[in-house]
Design a protein around this motif. Structure first.
Motif, PDB file in Angstrom:
ATOM      1  N   ASP A 253      15.408   1.806 -18.998  1.00  0.00           N
ATOM      2  CA  ASP A 253      15.028   1.523 -20.652  1.00  0.00           C
ATOM      3  C   ASP A 253      15.900   2.696 -21.378  1.00  0.00           C
ATOM      4  OD1 ASP A 253      12.408   0.096 -20.669  1.00  0.00           O
ATOM      5  OD2 ASP A 253      12.151   1.656 -18.933  1.00  0.00           O
ATOM      6  N   PRO A 254      17.169   2.353 -21.740  1.00  0.00           N
ATOM      7  CA  PRO A 254      18.269   3.208 -22.094  1.00  0.00           C
ATOM      8  C   PRO A 254      17.939   3.771 -23.531  1.00  0.00           C
ATOM      9  CG  PRO A 254      19.199   0.958 -21.977  1.00  0.00           C
ATOM     10  CD  PRO A 254      17.924   0.982 -21.578  1.00  0.00           C
ATOM     11  N   ALA A 255      17.412   3.089 -24.401  1.00  0.00           N
ATOM     12  CA  ALA A 255      16.828   3.712 -25.668  1.00  0.00           C
ATOM     13  C   ALA A 255      15.743   4.840 -25.564  1.00  0.00           C
ATOM     14  CB  ALA A 255      16.346   2.839 -26.782  1.00  0.00           C
ATOM     15  N   TYR A 256      15.017   4.615 -24.195  1.00  0.00           N
ATOM     16  CA  TYR A 256      14.029   5.770 -24.425  1.00  0.00           C
ATOM     17  C   TYR A 256      14.424   6.827 -23.337  1.00  0.00           C
ATOM     18  CZ  TYR A 256      10.990   2.251 -26.851  1.00  0.00           C
ATOM     19  OH  TYR A 256      10.587   1.783 -27.978  1.00  0.00           O
TER      20      TYR A 256
ATOM     21  N   SER B  46       5.390  11.138 -17.255  1.00  0.00           N
ATOM     22  CA  SER B  46       4.866  10.352 -16.228  1.00  0.00           C
ATOM     23  C   SER B  46       5.170   8.856 -16.829  1.00  0.00           C
ATOM     24  CB  SER B  46       3.463  10.531 -15.928  1.00  0.00           C
ATOM     25  OG  SER B  46       2.738  10.184 -17.184  1.00  0.00           O
ATOM     26  N   LEU B  47       4.910   7.841 -15.973  1.00  0.00           N
ATOM     27  CA  LEU B  47       5.185   6.621 -16.131  1.00  0.00           C
ATOM     28  C   LEU B  47       4.120   6.131 -17.150  1.00  0.00           C
ATOM     29  CD1 LEU B  47       6.308   3.932 -15.375  1.00  0.00           C
ATOM     30  CD2 LEU B  47       4.662   3.516 -13.907  1.00  0.00           C
ATOM     31  N   ALA B  48       2.814   6.741 -17.207  1.00  0.00           N
ATOM     32  CA  ALA B  48       1.820   6.282 -18.312  1.00  0.00           C
ATOM     33  C   ALA B  48       2.398   7.004 -19.386  1.00  0.00           C
ATOM     34  CB  ALA B  48       0.418   6.830 -17.665  1.00  0.00           C
TER      35      ALA B  48
ATOM     36  N   SER C 136      18.371   1.654  -8.489  1.00  0.00           N
ATOM     37  CA  SER C 136      17.906   3.136  -9.147  1.00  0.00           C
ATOM     38  C   SER C 136      18.257   3.470 -10.491  1.00  0.00           C
ATOM     39  CB  SER C 136      18.331   4.072  -8.164  1.00  0.00           C
ATOM     40  OG  SER C 136      17.637   5.145  -8.161  1.00  0.00           O
ATOM     41  N   CYS C 137      17.504   4.422 -11.022  1.00  0.00           N
ATOM     42  CA  CYS C 137      17.712   4.640 -12.373  1.00  0.00           C
ATOM     43  C   CYS C 137      17.535   6.091 -12.701  1.00  0.00           C
ATOM     44  CB  CYS C 137      16.668   3.720 -13.281  1.00  0.00           C
ATOM     45  SG  CYS C 137      16.550   2.017 -13.296  1.00  0.00           S
ATOM     46  N   PRO C 138      18.843   7.012 -12.534  1.00  0.00           N
ATOM     47  CA  PRO C 138      18.524   8.337 -12.520  1.00  0.00           C
ATOM     48  C   PRO C 138      17.891   9.259 -13.818  1.00  0.00           C
ATOM     49  CG  PRO C 138      20.662   7.645 -11.663  1.00  0.00           C
ATOM     50  CD  PRO C 138      19.944   6.631 -12.209  1.00  0.00           C
ATOM     51  N   LEU C 139      18.340   8.686 -14.990  1.00  0.00           N
ATOM     52  CA  LEU C 139      17.684   9.181 -15.972  1.00  0.00           C
ATOM     53  C   LEU C 139      16.404   8.715 -16.469  1.00  0.00           C
ATOM     54  CD1 LEU C 139      20.917   8.769 -18.577  1.00  0.00           C
ATOM     55  CD2 LEU C 139      19.925  10.830 -17.426  1.00  0.00           C
ATOM     56  N   SER C 140      15.960   7.688 -15.973  1.00  0.00           N
ATOM     57  CA  SER C 140      14.717   7.420 -16.017  1.00  0.00           C
ATOM     58  C   SER C 140      13.688   8.128 -14.942  1.00  0.00           C
ATOM     59  CB  SER C 140      14.480   5.702 -15.550  1.00  0.00           C
ATOM     60  OG  SER C 140      13.076   5.493 -15.012  1.00  0.00           O
ATOM     61  N   ASN C 141      14.373   8.197 -13.764  1.00  0.00           N
ATOM     62  CA  ASN C 141      13.719   9.042 -12.705  1.00  0.00           C
ATOM     63  C   ASN C 141      13.477  10.527 -13.390  1.00  0.00           C
ATOM     64  OD1 ASN C 141      13.760   7.118 -11.103  1.00  0.00           O
ATOM     65  ND2 ASN C 141      15.716   7.997  -9.798  1.00  0.00           N
ATOM     66  N   GLU C 142      14.441  11.212 -13.855  1.00  0.00           N
ATOM     67  CA  GLU C 142      14.546  12.524 -14.618  1.00  0.00           C
ATOM     68  C   GLU C 142      13.295  12.683 -15.421  1.00  0.00           C
ATOM     69  OE1 GLU C 142      17.876  13.702 -17.009  1.00  0.00           O
ATOM     70  OE2 GLU C 142      17.763  15.698 -16.047  1.00  0.00           O
ATOM     71  N   LEU C 143      13.043  11.617 -16.303  1.00  0.00           N
ATOM     72  CA  LEU C 143      12.143  11.987 -17.341  1.00  0.00           C
ATOM     73  C   LEU C 143      10.712  11.519 -16.906  1.00  0.00           C
ATOM     74  CD1 LEU C 143      13.876  10.687 -20.591  1.00  0.00           C
ATOM     75  CD2 LEU C 143      13.236  13.173 -20.033  1.00  0.00           C
ATOM     76  N   ILE C 144      10.507  10.927 -15.844  1.00  0.00           N
ATOM     77  CA  ILE C 144       9.253  10.433 -15.612  1.00  0.00           C
ATOM     78  C   ILE C 144       8.727  11.102 -14.175  1.00  0.00           C
ATOM     79  CG2 ILE C 144       9.073   8.280 -16.674  1.00  0.00           C
ATOM     80  CD1 ILE C 144       8.814   7.029 -13.724  1.00  0.00           C
ATOM     81  N   THR C 145       9.645  11.975 -13.793  1.00  0.00           N
ATOM     82  CA  THR C 145       9.273  13.001 -12.742  1.00  0.00           C
ATOM     83  C   THR C 145       9.560  14.537 -13.302  1.00  0.00           C
ATOM     84  OG1 THR C 145      11.373  13.423 -11.822  1.00  0.00           O
ATOM     85  CG2 THR C 145      10.275  11.502 -10.863  1.00  0.00           C
ATOM     86  N   ASP C 146       9.264  15.297 -12.487  1.00  0.00           N
ATOM     87  CA  ASP C 146       9.612  16.893 -12.987  1.00  0.00           C
ATOM     88  C   ASP C 146      11.103  16.982 -12.961  1.00  0.00           C
ATOM     89  OD1 ASP C 146       9.133  19.420 -13.819  1.00  0.00           O
ATOM     90  OD2 ASP C 146       8.271  19.984 -11.964  1.00  0.00           O
TER      91      ASP C 146
END
Ligand code: ADE
Ligand code: ZN
Length: 342
Positions: free
Chosen positions: A282-285, A59-61, A248-258
């Motif tokens: 946040d490419p390093a994360y 999640s974002l949190a 939009s940020c696909p890899l970020s979306n993938e990691l903070i959603t399901d």
């Protein structure tokens, strides 16, 4: 000539702009450990594997709970310079010709790091990156889980650095922190001549209400993430008619959603003419820089070379540079495609 199929190599060489990247989110484990050692900061991990083992988010949190403590290693002006320079070199290798980069001053000021270290360190990297052909600019963020008073104080404190800052953004934890909370600092920012944008992270509680406030009341010029507009036809029409950019940020979306890159939403919006672009957040994360994000989309969805080129053009068209500069970059894209032989 356009290739028949999208390849990583075609994406990497394509001139593009990055409009959604947090400089603090480019802190790679290697640099984190190096700065921790130099500055005598105990971050609780001592190897790259240990650091990477903390990178689990749902999640974002839970992402922000890893992201903020990581910043403790940034102490001196040269630390901020080194961080930005490392990102700019990587971005350059991935075809970025122009970037508008977020930074989070409040997260440093509350740790006792002076604002001038942050801005001067980041800005000097922007100046020095011109030598290798990147045009880099800074966007200062207000943390939405802090008060509007704190945002106003930051805006006032940043006044002496106005010429080093292109725009203002709102980021951090969204729940219970709606755009309207920041009406006053954003109005003042506009009066002072800054561009404005705001995060509307994917699938947040109250996403649609927050997007409405950002678009209809604050009148942002771009929306960061913002793909939830697909749930409301009026919002799509609004964004489309005003040619507002959606970063939009696909890899970020993938990691903070399901596990959802939001590729269907991105491609649907692209098809109807919305100015959506692809970025790294946040490419390093999140496991990849800008070209990795384009590639994640291209390899997991049916994406044509024309669509990839349109995404890159959108990133130029929705940037905050002059019309003439946009024209030059758009011509660079056309020339790249014309001469491409792959
Ligand atoms: N700060 C850094 N990355 C962020 C994101 N994706 N959303 C909100 N705040 C952020
Ligand atoms: Zn972001």
């Amino acid at each position: 000539m356009l290739p028949r199929k999208v390849s990583k190599e075609f994406i990497e060489g394509l001139p593009k702009s990055e409009l959604h990247v947090h400089l603090e989110g480019t802190l790679e484990p290697e640099l984190k450990l190096k700065l921790a050692k130099k500055n005598n900061i105990d971050i609780g991990q001592s190897t790259i594997e240990d650091v990477e083992a903390t990178y689990h988010y749902t999640s974002l949190a839970s992402f922000l709970a890893v992201y903020y403590p990581g910043m403790n290693v940034l102490q001196t002006e040269s630390d901020f310079y080194e961080l930005a320079m490392a990102y700019l070199k990587k971005a350059h290798e991935q075809g970025v010709v122009h970037t508008e980069m977020f930074f989070d001053p409040q997260a440093h000021i509350i740790r006792g790091v002076p604002l001038n270290y942050v801005i001067n360190g980041f800005y000097q990297a922007c100046v020095d990156a011109r030598a290798f052909g990147i045009d880099a600019q800074l966007i200062m963020c207000f943390l939405r889980d802090m008060s509007a008073r704190s945002a106003m104080d930051l805006l006032n404190a940043a006044q002496p650095y106005h010429n080093k800052i292109l725009g203002i953004c709102l980021d951090s934890y969204e729940h219970h922190n709606p755009p309207l909370k920041f009406m006053q600092p954003f109005s003042l920012a506009v009066e002072q001549g800054y561009h404005i944008t705001m995060h509307a992270d994917v699938d947040q509680i109250d996403s649609i209400e927050h997007i409405k406030q950002a678009l209809e009341i604050i009148n942002v010029e771009r929306l960061d993430h913002g793909t939830n507009i697909v749930e409301n036809k009026d919002l799509v029409d609004w964004v489309n008619q005003l040619h507002l950019g959606l970063t939009s940020c696909p890899l970020s979306n993938e990691l903070i959603t399901d596990n959802d890159l939001k590729g269907d939403e991105i491609l649907d919006l692209l098809d109807i003419g919305v100015k959506v672009s692809i970025n790294s957040d946040d490419p390093a994360y999140f496991g990849g820089y800008i070209a990795d994000n384009y590639w994640a989309l291209a390899s997991e969805y049916k994406v044509t070379p024309e669509q990839i080129v349109q995404l890159a053009k959108n990133s130029i068209e929705t940037s905050w540079i002059s019309k003439e500069q946009k024209q030059l970059y758009l011509e660079q894209i056309d020339k790249y495609v014309e001469e491409y032989d792959g």
